[in-house]
Design an enzyme around this catalytic site. Structure first.
Site, short mmCIF file in Angstrom:
data_model
loop_
_atom_site.label_atom_id
_atom_site.label_comp_id
_atom_site.label_asym_id
_atom_site.label_seq_id
_atom_site.Cartn_x
_atom_site.Cartn_y
_atom_site.Cartn_z
N ARG A 67 -8.01 -14.45 37.82
CA ARG A 67 -7.48 -13.37 37.66
C ARG A 67 -8.01 -12.43 38.63
O ARG A 67 -7.30 -11.80 39.37
CB ARG A 67 -7.44 -12.74 36.10
N ILE A 94 -0.37 -10.46 33.11
CA ILE A 94 -1.23 -9.36 32.44
C ILE A 94 -2.36 -8.90 33.48
O ILE A 94 -3.02 -9.60 34.33
CB ILE A 94 -1.89 -9.96 31.26
N LEU A 95 -2.40 -7.51 33.63
CA LEU A 95 -3.11 -6.98 34.66
C LEU A 95 -4.51 -6.76 33.81
O LEU A 95 -4.76 -6.22 32.78
CB LEU A 95 -2.83 -5.81 35.37
N ASN A 109 5.65 0.97 34.17
CA ASN A 109 6.00 -0.12 33.59
C ASN A 109 7.30 0.06 32.83
O ASN A 109 7.55 1.19 32.37
CB ASN A 109 5.29 -0.96 32.83
N HIS A 111 9.60 -1.50 29.95
CA HIS A 111 9.86 -2.46 28.69
C HIS A 111 11.06 -2.36 27.89
O HIS A 111 11.47 -1.42 27.54
CB HIS A 111 8.70 -2.07 27.87
N LEU A 174 21.44 -1.81 31.16
CA LEU A 174 22.26 -0.56 31.71
C LEU A 174 21.41 0.51 31.48
O LEU A 174 21.46 1.24 32.52
CB LEU A 174 23.70 -0.49 31.13
N ALA A 175 20.57 0.52 30.45
CA ALA A 175 19.93 1.82 30.24
C ALA A 175 18.75 1.78 31.12
O ALA A 175 18.10 2.59 31.69
CB ALA A 175 19.27 1.97 28.79
N GLU A 176 18.11 0.54 31.17
CA GLU A 176 16.81 0.22 32.17
C GLU A 176 17.28 0.73 33.54
O GLU A 176 16.38 1.46 34.14
CB GLU A 176 16.44 -1.02 32.11
C1 GRF Z 1 13.41 -6.00 32.05
O1 GRF Z 1 14.30 -6.29 30.95
C2 GRF Z 1 12.29 -5.27 32.20
O2 GRF Z 1 12.35 -4.15 30.98
C3 GRF Z 1 11.23 -6.14 31.50
O3 GRF Z 1 11.57 -7.50 32.32
C4 GRF Z 1 12.93 -7.41 32.54
C5 GRF Z 1 13.06 -7.47 34.10
O4 GRF Z 1 14.45 -7.83 34.51
N1 GRF Z 1 9.77 -5.92 31.69
P1 GRF Z 1 14.75 -7.50 36.10
O5 GRF Z 1 13.93 -8.64 36.84
O6 GRF Z 1 14.38 -6.15 36.25
O7 GRF Z 1 16.24 -7.80 36.15
#
Ligand code: GRF
Length: 216
Positions: A67, A94-95, A109, A111, A174-176
Protein backbone atom coordinates in the site's frame (compact mmCIF):
# COMPACT_ATOMS: atom_id res chain seq x y z
CA UNK A 1 -10.12 33.90 -8.22
CA UNK A 2 -7.97 30.85 -9.03
CA UNK A 3 -9.91 27.63 -9.29
CA UNK A 4 -9.30 24.83 -6.80
CA UNK A 5 -7.02 22.32 -8.53
CA UNK A 6 -8.82 19.06 -7.98
CA UNK A 7 -8.01 15.43 -8.71
CA UNK A 8 -10.72 12.78 -8.94
CA UNK A 9 -9.77 9.21 -8.01
CA UNK A 10 -11.86 6.47 -9.56
CA UNK A 11 -11.95 2.71 -10.06
CA UNK A 12 -14.88 2.21 -12.42
CA UNK A 13 -17.90 3.63 -14.17
CA UNK A 14 -17.26 7.25 -13.23
CA UNK A 15 -20.80 8.61 -13.20
CA UNK A 16 -19.93 10.82 -10.22
CA UNK A 17 -16.78 11.89 -12.02
CA UNK A 18 -19.06 12.93 -14.89
CA UNK A 19 -21.22 15.01 -12.54
CA UNK A 20 -18.09 16.72 -11.22
CA UNK A 21 -16.80 17.31 -14.75
CA UNK A 22 -20.12 18.87 -15.76
CA UNK A 23 -20.05 21.20 -12.77
CA UNK A 24 -16.41 22.17 -13.32
CA UNK A 25 -17.11 22.97 -16.96
CA UNK A 26 -19.49 25.74 -15.98
CA UNK A 27 -17.78 29.09 -16.31
CA UNK A 28 -18.19 30.22 -12.72
CA UNK A 29 -17.29 26.97 -11.00
CA UNK A 30 -14.80 27.42 -8.18
CA UNK A 31 -13.01 24.16 -8.95
CA UNK A 32 -11.30 22.61 -11.91
CA UNK A 33 -10.49 18.96 -12.46
CA UNK A 34 -6.82 18.89 -13.34
CA UNK A 35 -6.29 15.16 -13.11
CA UNK A 36 -8.16 11.86 -12.96
CA UNK A 37 -6.43 8.85 -11.47
CA UNK A 38 -7.74 5.34 -11.84
CA UNK A 39 -6.29 2.35 -10.05
CA UNK A 40 -7.99 0.11 -12.62
CA UNK A 41 -6.89 -0.09 -16.23
CA UNK A 42 -9.80 0.33 -18.63
CA UNK A 43 -12.16 1.91 -16.08
CA UNK A 44 -15.02 3.58 -17.97
CA UNK A 45 -14.36 6.85 -16.16
CA UNK A 46 -11.05 7.23 -17.99
CA UNK A 47 -12.99 7.62 -21.23
CA UNK A 48 -15.16 10.31 -19.63
CA UNK A 49 -12.02 12.22 -18.65
CA UNK A 50 -10.63 11.92 -22.17
CA UNK A 51 -13.87 13.22 -23.66
CA UNK A 52 -13.66 16.25 -21.41
CA UNK A 53 -10.00 16.81 -22.31
CA UNK A 54 -8.79 15.99 -18.80
CA UNK A 55 -5.51 14.18 -18.24
CA UNK A 56 -5.86 10.79 -16.65
CA UNK A 57 -3.29 8.44 -15.18
CA UNK A 58 -3.67 4.77 -14.44
CA UNK A 59 -1.82 3.72 -11.30
CA UNK A 60 -2.61 0.09 -10.75
CA UNK A 61 -2.39 -0.92 -7.11
CA UNK A 62 -1.45 -4.48 -7.98
CA UNK A 63 1.71 -3.42 -9.74
CA UNK A 64 3.11 -2.29 -6.38
CA UNK A 65 4.43 -4.53 -3.60
CA UNK A 66 2.41 -2.82 -0.85
CA UNK A 67 0.00 0.00 0.00
CA UNK A 68 2.75 2.45 0.92
CA UNK A 69 4.52 2.20 -2.42
CA UNK A 70 1.20 2.47 -4.28
CA UNK A 71 0.34 5.60 -2.33
CA UNK A 72 3.82 7.07 -2.86
CA UNK A 73 3.14 6.81 -6.57
CA UNK A 74 -0.25 8.48 -6.07
CA UNK A 75 1.29 11.31 -4.05
CA UNK A 76 4.08 11.84 -6.54
CA UNK A 77 1.58 12.14 -9.37
CA UNK A 78 -0.78 14.39 -7.40
CA UNK A 79 2.11 16.67 -6.44
CA UNK A 80 3.47 16.81 -9.96
CA UNK A 81 0.10 18.22 -11.08
CA UNK A 82 -0.04 20.71 -8.23
CA UNK A 83 -3.22 19.14 -6.90
CA UNK A 84 -4.81 20.93 -3.95
CA UNK A 85 -7.91 18.83 -3.37
CA UNK A 86 -9.05 15.24 -3.94
CA UNK A 87 -12.50 13.80 -4.63
CA UNK A 88 -12.83 10.05 -4.24
CA UNK A 89 -15.51 8.90 -6.64
CA UNK A 90 -15.97 5.16 -6.49
CA UNK A 91 -12.29 4.65 -5.66
CA UNK A 92 -12.19 1.12 -4.34
CA UNK A 93 -8.95 1.18 -2.33
CA UNK A 94 -8.62 1.76 1.37
CA UNK A 95 -6.17 4.60 1.99
CA UNK A 96 -3.58 4.46 4.76
CA UNK A 97 -3.67 6.75 7.78
CA UNK A 98 -0.55 8.52 6.48
CA UNK A 99 -2.18 9.36 3.16
CA UNK A 100 -5.41 10.53 4.80
CA UNK A 101 -3.42 12.71 7.25
CA UNK A 102 -1.41 14.24 4.42
CA UNK A 103 -4.70 15.34 2.81
CA UNK A 104 -6.49 16.30 6.02
CA UNK A 105 -9.61 18.32 5.12
CA UNK A 106 -8.49 18.23 1.49
CA UNK A 107 -10.07 14.91 0.55
CA UNK A 108 -13.75 14.04 0.31
CA UNK A 109 -15.72 10.95 -0.57
CA UNK A 110 -19.22 10.06 -1.68
CA UNK A 111 -20.92 7.07 -0.07
CA UNK A 112 -24.23 5.52 -1.17
CA UNK A 113 -26.05 5.55 2.17
CA UNK A 114 -27.05 7.93 4.92
CA UNK A 115 -23.94 7.61 7.08
CA UNK A 116 -23.34 6.49 9.75
CA UNK A 117 -25.83 3.84 8.62
CA UNK A 118 -24.61 1.21 6.19
CA UNK A 119 -20.90 1.86 6.04
CA UNK A 120 -18.96 -0.37 3.66
CA UNK A 121 -20.13 -2.22 0.57
CA UNK A 122 -23.50 -3.46 -0.70
CA UNK A 123 -25.33 -0.58 0.97
CA UNK A 124 -28.52 -0.92 -1.09
CA UNK A 125 -28.89 -4.65 -0.50
CA UNK A 126 -28.47 -4.10 3.23
CA UNK A 127 -30.89 -1.16 3.35
CA UNK A 128 -33.52 -3.28 1.57
CA UNK A 129 -32.91 -6.15 3.92
CA UNK A 130 -33.37 -3.95 6.99
CA UNK A 131 -36.62 -2.53 5.62
CA UNK A 132 -35.70 1.10 6.20
CA UNK A 133 -37.99 3.50 4.33
CA UNK A 134 -35.31 6.00 3.43
CA UNK A 135 -31.72 5.65 2.39
CA UNK A 136 -29.60 8.10 0.44
CA UNK A 137 -26.08 9.32 -0.04
CA UNK A 138 -23.48 11.22 1.92
CA UNK A 139 -20.57 13.44 0.91
CA UNK A 140 -18.05 13.62 3.72
CA UNK A 141 -14.49 14.58 4.52
CA UNK A 142 -12.26 11.52 4.70
CA UNK A 143 -10.84 10.44 8.03
CA UNK A 144 -8.64 7.49 8.95
CA UNK A 145 -11.55 5.20 9.76
CA UNK A 146 -13.44 4.11 6.65
CA UNK A 147 -16.72 5.93 5.89
CA UNK A 148 -16.37 8.35 8.77
CA UNK A 149 -15.54 12.04 8.76
CA UNK A 150 -17.45 15.32 8.90
CA UNK A 151 -20.59 15.14 6.78
CA UNK A 152 -20.96 17.91 4.20
CA UNK A 153 -24.21 17.01 2.44
CA UNK A 154 -26.72 14.19 2.57
CA UNK A 155 -29.71 13.43 0.38
CA UNK A 156 -32.55 11.23 1.56
CA UNK A 157 -34.03 8.88 -1.02
CA UNK A 158 -37.22 6.90 -0.39
CA UNK A 159 -37.24 3.13 -0.70
CA UNK A 160 -40.29 1.97 -2.63
CA UNK A 161 -42.08 -1.30 -1.97
CA UNK A 162 -41.09 -2.85 -5.30
CA UNK A 163 -37.44 -1.75 -5.22
CA UNK A 164 -34.57 -4.07 -5.84
CA UNK A 165 -30.90 -3.24 -5.36
CA UNK A 166 -30.58 -2.00 -8.92
CA UNK A 167 -33.62 0.27 -8.96
CA UNK A 168 -32.58 1.69 -5.60
CA UNK A 169 -29.00 2.23 -6.74
CA UNK A 170 -30.26 4.13 -9.78
CA UNK A 171 -32.45 6.38 -7.62
CA UNK A 172 -29.62 7.04 -5.15
CA UNK A 173 -27.25 7.80 -8.02
CA UNK A 174 -29.53 10.64 -9.14
CA UNK A 175 -29.06 12.13 -5.68
CA UNK A 176 -25.30 11.49 -5.72
CA UNK A 177 -24.95 13.39 -8.96
CA UNK A 178 -26.60 16.42 -7.35
CA UNK A 179 -24.78 16.18 -4.03
CA UNK A 180 -21.19 15.71 -5.13
CA UNK A 181 -20.89 18.80 -7.35
CA UNK A 182 -22.76 20.82 -4.75
CA UNK A 183 -20.35 19.75 -2.00
CA UNK A 184 -17.32 20.53 -4.14
CA UNK A 185 -18.72 23.91 -5.11
CA UNK A 186 -19.39 24.84 -1.47
CA UNK A 187 -15.82 23.90 -0.55
CA UNK A 188 -14.32 25.68 -3.55
CA UNK A 189 -16.28 28.81 -2.56
CA UNK A 190 -14.91 28.57 0.99
CA UNK A 191 -18.39 28.17 2.43
CA UNK A 192 -17.63 25.04 4.44
CA UNK A 193 -16.25 25.25 7.96
CA UNK A 194 -15.35 22.27 10.14
CA UNK A 195 -15.93 22.97 13.80
CA UNK A 196 -15.37 20.17 16.32
CA UNK A 197 -15.47 17.64 13.49
CA UNK A 198 -18.85 18.89 12.31
CA UNK A 199 -19.49 20.76 9.11
CA UNK A 200 -21.17 24.12 9.24
CA UNK A 201 -22.35 25.87 6.09
CA UNK A 202 -23.45 29.35 7.08
CA UNK A 203 -26.42 30.74 5.16
CA UNK A 204 -27.34 27.38 3.63
CA UNK A 205 -31.05 26.67 3.41
CA UNK A 206 -32.79 23.63 4.91
CA UNK A 207 -35.58 21.58 3.34
CA UNK A 208 -39.02 20.99 4.90
CA UNK A 209 -39.44 19.71 8.42
CA UNK A 210 -39.96 16.05 7.54
CA UNK A 211 -40.73 13.59 4.77
CA UNK A 212 -43.07 10.63 5.04
CA UNK A 213 -42.68 7.27 3.39
CA UNK A 214 -45.08 5.68 2.62
CA UNK A 215 -47.76 8.29 2.10
CA UNK A 216 -51.45 7.64 1.68
C1 GRF B 1 -21.17 5.39 -6.15
O1 GRF B 1 -22.37 4.79 -5.74
C2 GRF B 1 -20.45 6.00 -4.97
O2 GRF B 1 -21.32 6.49 -4.00
C3 GRF B 1 -19.66 4.84 -4.44
O3 GRF B 1 -19.25 4.13 -5.57
C4 GRF B 1 -20.16 4.36 -6.64
C5 GRF B 1 -19.35 4.88 -7.79
O4 GRF B 1 -20.13 5.04 -8.95
N1 GRF B 1 -18.59 5.29 -3.60
P1 GRF B 1 -19.54 5.85 -10.17
O5 GRF B 1 -18.23 5.19 -10.56
O6 GRF B 1 -19.33 7.27 -9.73
O7 GRF B 1 -20.58 5.74 -11.24
Amino acid sequence: MAKLKTAVLISGRGSNLQALIDYCQSENSGAQISLVISNVMGAAGIERAAEAGIVSKVIEHNSFPNRDSFESALTETLDSFGIEFICLAGFMRILTDAFVKRWHNKIINIHPSLLPSFKGLKTHERALKKGVKFTGCTVHFVREEMDTGPIIIQAAVPILSDDNAESLENRVLLAEHRCYPLALSLIAENRVAIINEKVSIPKSKAPGVFFLNPIE
